[in-house]
Design an enzyme around this catalytic site. Structure first.
Site, mmCIF file in Angstrom:
data_model
loop_
_atom_site.group_PDB
_atom_site.id
_atom_site.type_symbol
_atom_site.label_atom_id
_atom_site.label_comp_id
_atom_site.label_asym_id
_atom_site.label_seq_id
_atom_site.Cartn_x
_atom_site.Cartn_y
_atom_site.Cartn_z
ATOM 1 N N GLY A 8 26.451 41.547 39.055
ATOM 2 C CA GLY A 8 27.575 41.820 38.156
ATOM 3 C C GLY A 8 27.945 40.586 37.363
ATOM 4 N N GLY A 10 30.282 40.058 34.942
ATOM 5 C CA GLY A 10 31.506 40.319 34.184
ATOM 6 C C GLY A 10 32.499 39.177 34.253
ATOM 7 C CG ASP A 33 25.309 43.191 34.486
ATOM 8 O OD1 ASP A 33 25.021 44.285 33.979
ATOM 9 O OD2 ASP A 33 26.468 42.885 34.830
ATOM 10 C CB SER A 127 34.392 44.342 43.430
ATOM 11 O OG SER A 127 33.057 44.146 43.063
ATOM 12 C CG PHE A 158 43.493 35.206 45.012
ATOM 13 C CD1 PHE A 158 44.314 36.297 45.219
ATOM 14 C CD2 PHE A 158 42.689 34.774 46.064
ATOM 15 C CE1 PHE A 158 44.356 36.939 46.454
ATOM 16 C CE2 PHE A 158 42.716 35.408 47.303
ATOM 17 C CZ PHE A 158 43.558 36.498 47.495
ATOM 18 C CD GLU A 161 40.823 38.735 32.287
ATOM 19 O OE1 GLU A 161 40.700 38.828 31.059
ATOM 20 O OE2 GLU A 161 40.765 39.700 33.058
ATOM 21 C CG LEU A 217 44.153 46.130 47.446
ATOM 22 C CD1 LEU A 217 44.123 47.407 48.272
ATOM 23 C CD2 LEU A 217 43.743 46.442 46.021
ATOM 24 C CG ASN A 220 46.202 41.588 41.728
ATOM 25 O OD1 ASN A 220 46.508 40.451 41.374
ATOM 26 N ND2 ASN A 220 44.977 42.049 41.641
ATOM 27 C CB CYS A 272 43.675 43.235 38.752
ATOM 28 S SG CYS A 272 42.018 42.564 38.745
#
Length: 481
Positions: A8, A10, A33, A127, A158, A161, A217, A220, A272
């Site tokens: 992946g 990404g 990928d 993920s 954690f 962006e 979880l 976030n 997320c």
């Protein structure tokens, strides 16, 4: 030489592996990928994602101990540690639709690893996944193992962006969850040694698998809850004449609360927050905890309320219709310093305005026209599936939406301006020039509180800022909610 393969390429896989390669010169890192175009972009000068500092890191390592490839089977076969960083979108149909995480891509990744592996592997969940996913993945690997030993670890990211590279260089914590068996502890130690090349040992936390999965979880959900809390207060501020910035500043001075994540806005976005809360809600419901599920669901409810409230304010202020009126949208990414548009509030705001037949002109310094048109044409949750599985974009949206590469072009001839991303440049625009080229009365709806309302009122604008005392004009035209 330790060999790492990441499945992946990404927003998580690419930057994380680039930093591991930079900080661990003795480790070979390959990111694989199925998307030929994405891997080609990682191997070019134009990387597929925008993230401050990422270019430099990739250029330093690429071709030395960092590689990007579509030869998935070869590199998984050679790796000692396999990171899985594939999409886990919200299910759109079937059991748990609209809430549960869709683990299709994760399951096919696990089956492929089991099929290819010729030697023992440590498989790392990167993920964001529901609690107990590791158990399911473990079963798939063990039942297909052909005598090979697999250890599953949970190592949630954690990253924020816009600051992902700094977050990777200097993390608050690195969390590694594993089985509490001798083999599990050995696998945890192997991954811990990779991070210990640059992360102080007291910041590397080891837990059991379920705690690590749930911690991501929960983190976030807590962050999103803070945003919804201050946004709920912003609505009350507008109704009473209080200023949400002053209230948030006062609240944030309490050391038990702190100042982070207390900026009122048009709503939270990103890949997320909503997805992880929905996943948390579903897990709570499945475990017979409806009250807990309802509590977290309300965080999303307030976020949706904030976006619809903003649209209602725009429409009601402009004589209760925006039909055929040009509305400029400044900013489409979900926050500044990223080109990511996943779950951005701008999508719902634009769709709300398009529903009233507005003509929208959009400017964002980092988001392409193709991306914007696709986002506005997709149904909810479709964005999180690979591009080739997404429905093709209908042309109806294109007739009402134009995308420009200049804020002044976007605002020319507009009746109103909506600021939906807090890009630094938006506070420095020449608003006198913008005002002169707009239809009158000229409206500005600031969804990020980046401008000084008083200065703009002096120019002649009618201004709405989230959670600020209302313009006299707006008091006469209350927004229907």
């Amino acid at each position: 030489m330790v060999k790492i393969c990441c499945l992946g390429a990404g927003y998580v896989g690419g930057p994380t592996m680039a930093v591991i390669a930079l900080k661990c010169p003795s480790v070979e890192v390959v990111v694989v990928d199925i998307s030929v175009a994405r891997i080609a972009a990682w191997n070019s000068d134009q990387l597929p994602i925008y993230e401050p500092g990422l270019d430099d890191v990739v250029k330093q390592c690429r071709g030395r101990n960092l590689f990007f490839s579509t030869e998935i089977e070869k590199h998984i076969g050679q790796a000692d540690i396999v990171f899985v960083s594939v999409n886990t979108p919200t299910k759109t149909r079937g059991l748990g639709a609209g809430k549960a995480a869709d683990l299709t891509y994760w399951e096919s990744a696990a089956r492929m690893i089991a099929d290819i592996a010729k030697s023992d592997k440590v498989v790392v969940e990167k993920s964001t996944v529901p609690v107990k996913t590791a158990e399911a993945i473990e079963k798939i690997l063990i039942h297909n193992s052909k005598g090979i030993n697999f250890q599953i670890l949970s190592n949630p990211e954690f990253l924020a962006e816009g600051t992902a590279i700094q977050d990777l260089f200097n993390p608050d914590r690195v969390l590694i969850g594993g089985r509490e068996t001798p083999e599990g502890k050995k696998a945890v130690q192997a991954l811990k040694q990779v991070y210990a090349n640059w992360v102080p040992e007291d910041r590397i936390i080891t837990t059991n698998l379920w705690s690590a999965e749930l911690s991501k979880l929960a983190a976030n959900a807590f962050l999103a809850q803070r945003i919804s809390s201050v946004n709920a207060i912003s609505a009350l501020c507008e109704a009473t004449g209080a200023d949400v910035a002053e209230v948030a500043y006062s609240v944030g001075k309490d050391t038990r609360i702190g100042p982070r994540f207390l900026s009122a806005s048009v709503g939270f976005g990103g890949s997320c927050f909503q997805k992880d809360i929905l996943s948390l809600v579903y897990i709570c419901e499945c475990n017979g905890l409806p009250e807990v599920a309802s509590y977290w669901k309300d965080v999303i409810k307030v976020n949706d309320y904030q976006k619809s409230r903003f649209v209602n304010r725009v429409v009601s202020s402009m004589f209760n219709t925006v039909s055929e009126k040009k509305i400029a949208v400044l900013g489409f990414a979900f926050k500044k310093d990223t080109g990511d548009t996943r779950e951005t509030p701008a999508i719902d705001v634009c769709k709300g305005l398009l529903g009233d037949k507005a003509k929208i002109s959009i400017y964002d310094p980092q988001v392409s026209e193709e991306q914007i048109q696709r986002d506005l044409a997709l149904k909810k949750f479709d964005w999180d599936h690979p591009v080739h599985l997404q429905p093709t974009s209908p042309t109806a949206v294109k007739q009402q939406v134009t995308v420009t590469w200049d804020a002044y072009e976007a605002t020319k001839g507009a009746h109103g301006v909506c600021i939906l991303t807090e890009w630094d440049e938006f506070s420095k625009l020449d608003y006198v020039k913008i005002y002169e080229n707009m239809q009158k009365p000229a409206f500005i709806f600031d969804g990020r509180n980046v401008i000084d309302p008083q200065k703009l009122r002096e120019i002649g604008f009618i201004v709405f800022s989230i959670g600020k005392p209302l313009d006299p004009w707006l008091k006469d035209m209350p927004a229907m909610v």
